[in-house]
Enzyme design. Structure first.
Site, PDB file in Angstrom:
ATOM      1  N   SER A 100      -1.210  -4.240  11.297  1.00  0.00           N
ATOM      2  CA  SER A 100      -0.140  -4.519  10.347  1.00  0.00           C
ATOM      3  C   SER A 100       0.584  -3.224  10.046  1.00  0.00           C
ATOM      4  O   SER A 100       0.006  -2.129  10.196  1.00  0.00           O
ATOM      5  CB  SER A 100      -0.718  -5.094   9.048  1.00  0.00           C
ATOM      6  OG  SER A 100       0.257  -5.141   8.028  1.00  0.00           O
TER       7      SER A 100
ATOM      8  N   TYR B  13      -6.524  -5.029   1.998  1.00  0.00           N
ATOM      9  CA  TYR B  13      -5.946  -5.458   3.275  1.00  0.00           C
ATOM     10  C   TYR B  13      -5.441  -4.242   4.046  1.00  0.00           C
ATOM     11  O   TYR B  13      -5.695  -4.111   5.251  1.00  0.00           O
ATOM     12  CB  TYR B  13      -4.803  -6.434   2.995  1.00  0.00           C
ATOM     13  CG  TYR B  13      -4.071  -6.932   4.226  1.00  0.00           C
ATOM     14  CD1 TYR B  13      -4.605  -7.944   5.014  1.00  0.00           C
ATOM     15  CD2 TYR B  13      -2.828  -6.404   4.585  1.00  0.00           C
ATOM     16  CE1 TYR B  13      -3.935  -8.412   6.128  1.00  0.00           C
ATOM     17  CE2 TYR B  13      -2.156  -6.869   5.701  1.00  0.00           C
ATOM     18  CZ  TYR B  13      -2.707  -7.866   6.466  1.00  0.00           C
ATOM     19  OH  TYR B  13      -2.043  -8.330   7.569  1.00  0.00           O
TER      20      TYR B  13
END
Length: 258
Positions: free
Chosen positions: A145, A158
Site C-alpha cells: 500500500s 495497517y
C-alpha cells in the site's frame, strides 16, 4: 496468445475487489489459477465464472498451514508455481493509534504482515527448486500500500503492517536475486473496493464528501480503480519484465510526488 499462457498463478484474497480483478486479468492472458480466500462458497462461485483451469482452497491466510497447502496444490495440479500474488489483507478502523483495540491490531498484523511472510516462506523455496531443475523460477507480487511507503494518519497499524510487507519484499528480493525469483510490491493508494465502500458507510457522510476527505492528499483527487491496480500487477509479473526486483511500484495518483 496471452502474456501468461499456461502459467500457474496463485492469488490470495481472491474474492475481494483486487483479488477478483487480478484473477480476471491473469485468466484473460492465459493463466491457470490457484485461488484462495476465507469464504469457501464465495470462492467457488467466483472460480466458476473465470473460464480457465482453476483450483481453489479456502482458509485463513494467518494460518501458515494454508500457505503450505496452496503451494502443494499448485504443484499437484499444475506441476509448478510460476507467479504468486499475495493480496489477502484487511483494513483497520479509521481512528488514532491509541483508539485501535489491541485485538484488532494483532489481527491486522497476523493477516496483513504475517500472512505475506507465511506465503513467501513456502512459495520461494518451490520457485527456487524449479529454477534449479529447469532454469525457470518464478515471480512474487506482494500487494502492499502507499501506506507502506509513508505515514498514514488514523491507519497506524495497517501502515505498520504494509511497511513490513515492503521490508519483506526488499529482503526476499535480495536473497533470491540469483535464484531465479523476482519479488516486487504494488503500493496502491485508496482504491474503489469494499474497503473504500466501508469507509464511506462508516463515515456517515454523503459519498462525494467522504471520498473527498479520503483523497484530500491525492494530487489526482480521486480513488484508484481496480483495473488500474491490476495493470500494475500484470506488469510486475510479466515474464518479459526480467530485471525488476525489490521494487515498490506506487500506483497512488501522485501521493509520492509531494
Amino acid at each position: 496468445m496471452g502474456r501468461f499462457d499456461g502459467a500457474a498463478v496463485l492469488i490470495t484474497g481472491a474474492t475481494g475487489g483486487l483479488g477478483q480483478g487480478a484473477a480476471k486479468g491473469f485468466a484473460a492472458e492465459g493463466a491457470k489459477l490457484i485461488l484462495s480466500d476465507i469464504d469457501r462458497a464465495a470462492l467457488e462461485r467466483f472460480a466458476a465464472t473465470l473460464g480457465t483451469e482453476t483450483a481453489t482452497l479456502a482458509g485463513n491466510i494467518a494460518d501458515e498451514d494454508l500457505s503450505e497447502a496452496l503451494v502443494k496444490l499448485a504443484v499437484d495440479r499444475f506441476g509448478r508455481l510460476d507467479i504468486a500474488v499475495n493480496n489477502a489483507g484487511i483494513a483497520q478502523s479509521f481512528v488514532r493509534l491509541p483508539q485501535v483495540p489491541s485485538d484488532e491490531a494483532r489481527r491486522i498484523l497476523e493477516i496483513d504482515l504475517l500472512g505475506v511472510f507465511y506465503a513467501m516462506k513456502h512459495q520461494l523455496p518451490q520457485m527456487e527448486r524449479q529454477f534449479k531443475a529447469r532454469g525457470k523460477g518464478g515471480t512474487v507480487v506482494n500487494i502492499a500500500s502507499v501506506a507502506g511507503l509513508v505515514g498514514a494518519p488514523k491507519l497506524s497499524v495497517y501502515a505498520a503492517a504494509k511497511h513490513g510487507v515492503v521490508g519483506l519484499t526488499k529482503s526476499a528480493a535480495a536473497e533470491y536475486a540469483t535464484k531465479g525469483v523476482r519479488v516486487n510490491a504494488i503500493c496502491p493508494a485508496h482504491t474503489r473496493t469494499k474497503m473504500v465502500d466501508d469507509f464511506v458507510k462508516i463515515s456517515g457522510a454523503p459519498q462525494d464528501l467522504a471520498l473527498s476527505e479520503l483523497t484530500r492528499g491525492v494530487p489526482m483527487k480521486r480513488v484508484g480503480e481496480v483495473p488500474e491496480i491490476v495493470e500494475a500487477m500484470l506488469f510486475a509479473a510479466d515474464p518479459k519484465n526480467t530485471f525488476m526486483t525489490g521494487h515498490t511500484l506506487a500506483v497512488d495518483g501522485g501521493v509520492g510526488a509531494i
